[in-house]
Scaffold this motif. Sequence first.
Motif, short mmCIF file in Angstrom:
data_model
loop_
_atom_site.label_atom_id
_atom_site.label_comp_id
_atom_site.label_asym_id
_atom_site.label_seq_id
_atom_site.Cartn_x
_atom_site.Cartn_y
_atom_site.Cartn_z
N LYS A 165 0.86 -1.19 0.00
CA LYS A 165 0.00 0.00 0.00
C LYS A 165 0.89 1.23 0.00
O LYS A 165 1.86 1.29 0.77
N ALA B 127 2.38 8.02 -9.23
CA ALA B 127 1.14 7.38 -8.80
C ALA B 127 0.67 6.35 -9.84
O ALA B 127 0.27 5.23 -9.50
N SER C 264 0.72 2.33 -9.20
CA SER C 264 -0.60 1.70 -9.15
C SER C 264 -0.67 0.42 -9.97
O SER C 264 -1.57 -0.40 -9.78
N THR D 182 1.13 -2.00 -6.99
CA THR D 182 0.76 -1.98 -5.58
C THR D 182 -0.63 -2.59 -5.35
O THR D 182 -1.44 -2.70 -6.27
N GLN E 42 -2.81 -1.11 -3.41
CA GLN E 42 -3.65 0.08 -3.54
C GLN E 42 -2.77 1.32 -3.46
O GLN E 42 -1.82 1.36 -2.67
N LEU E 43 -3.09 2.30 -4.28
CA LEU E 43 -2.35 3.55 -4.33
C LEU E 43 -3.28 4.68 -3.96
O LEU E 43 -4.37 4.82 -4.55
N TYR E 44 -2.87 5.52 -3.01
CA TYR E 44 -3.64 6.70 -2.61
C TYR E 44 -2.86 7.94 -3.03
O TYR E 44 -1.66 8.05 -2.77
N ARG F 47 -6.69 5.50 -14.39
CA ARG F 47 -6.33 4.81 -13.15
C ARG F 47 -7.30 5.19 -12.02
O ARG F 47 -7.65 4.38 -11.18
N THR G 267 -7.66 1.91 -9.07
CA THR G 267 -6.29 1.57 -8.66
C THR G 267 -5.58 2.77 -8.07
O THR G 267 -4.58 2.60 -7.35
N VAL G 268 -6.04 3.97 -8.38
CA VAL G 268 -5.60 5.20 -7.71
C VAL G 268 -6.81 5.82 -7.04
O VAL G 268 -7.81 6.09 -7.71
#
Length: 415
Positions: free
Chosen positions: A191, A205, A209, A212, A214-216, A245, A250-251
């Motif tokens: 993460k 990002a 993504s 990963t 999860q991507l924030y 994305r 995923t983002v």
Amino acid sequence: MELKYTRRVAVIGGGSSGLACIKSCLDEGLEPVCYESSDDIGGLWRFKENPEPDRASIYHSVIINTSKEMMCFSDFPIPANFPNYMHNSLIMDYFRMYADHFQLTKHIRFNTKVLQVRQRSDFAHSGQWDVETENKDGKTEKHIFDAVMICIGHHCHPNLPLHDFPGIDTFEGTYFHSRDYKTPEEWRNKKAVVIGIGNSGGDIAVELSRVTKQLYLSTRRGAWILNRVGDNGQHPTVNDELPNRILSGTVQVKPNIRRLQGSSVEFDDGSVVEDVDLVVFPVRDTLSRSTISTTWMIAGLLGVRPNIPRLLLTDPRLGLKVLFGPSTPYQYRLKGPGKWAGARQAIFTQWERVAQPMQTRPCDDPKTKRSFMWPLVLSAAVVGWAAYVNRNNFPAYLQDPTALLDKMKVYLPAQ
């Protein structure tokens, strides 16, 4: 016989600005000596696996967010077969072509650091500078120069505003500045949080993504996201994949970070993400000004700004090309200091260089159709010109659009 004294100029840094400064000095009959602390040219655009202290650093996948026609040196167009948005390795290829063509490398002292620059004791009279350098063997030397040009860029030192993120000292994951990011593989199935939605933040990002869990993406104010092909973008976030994305989840876009604790990240909206492995801080660009308006202003100070009304009278085809853009750097080589004989041809062929890298398969030529664009373009040019001359108090006989139209018809191709 009186010997002519050649003024010596120290150029600090062998990146894009340093190369241009070396050439400018040679054009003016000066003697440049460039000091580059590394073993090669390129500065920011030279990718290295490991970041070096006091040196800008990029990630492996960086692609320029300015088109090749807008970013090129004004008297050396980028080859037509190069893509319009180049990978950093192609930018380096272009820099080498430029340096070889104008024989710039022989003026560069590689592996040489500049330790100190200061005015000489008689500076008020001589205007000279003392420059102290150190080579790779640790040997120091002192030199005297008539001028110094500092071309080290502004991304040499990472800006980590840790005080803006309470609890960062308790964060159990990994955090670093985007200059230390290279490739995404080591973060597979983790993460991650990327702070900032500028161009670097958007690129990283998207890339993270793909691997990963999860991507924030944390952003204070949001942004306009544009594709690389678009109209009227001044300094937006340029990213071709980020909207997709975000749509696929995923983002996930989040507001600013409120605090970090352990492996959790809390955002300003109260939401909390647990088990975060990575936080990436952004590059914060402090020079976010419009390139076009800035170069136009500087061109006026240097006396190289194109006189569009005069061009419309004396060379209407060229005048229309400059008036209706794109605002490529060749237009600043049409007149004044540094005038280049190839500038006109470069302007007339710029769209060919844009099209060539996309012409990768043969196709039938479209049938020629009668164009109604010339009358529309010409009318707009006349209206714009009339407004310009009225604002600048041109003589009355030059303020008659009808007379101008009749004069310009002589030069325009028949439809």
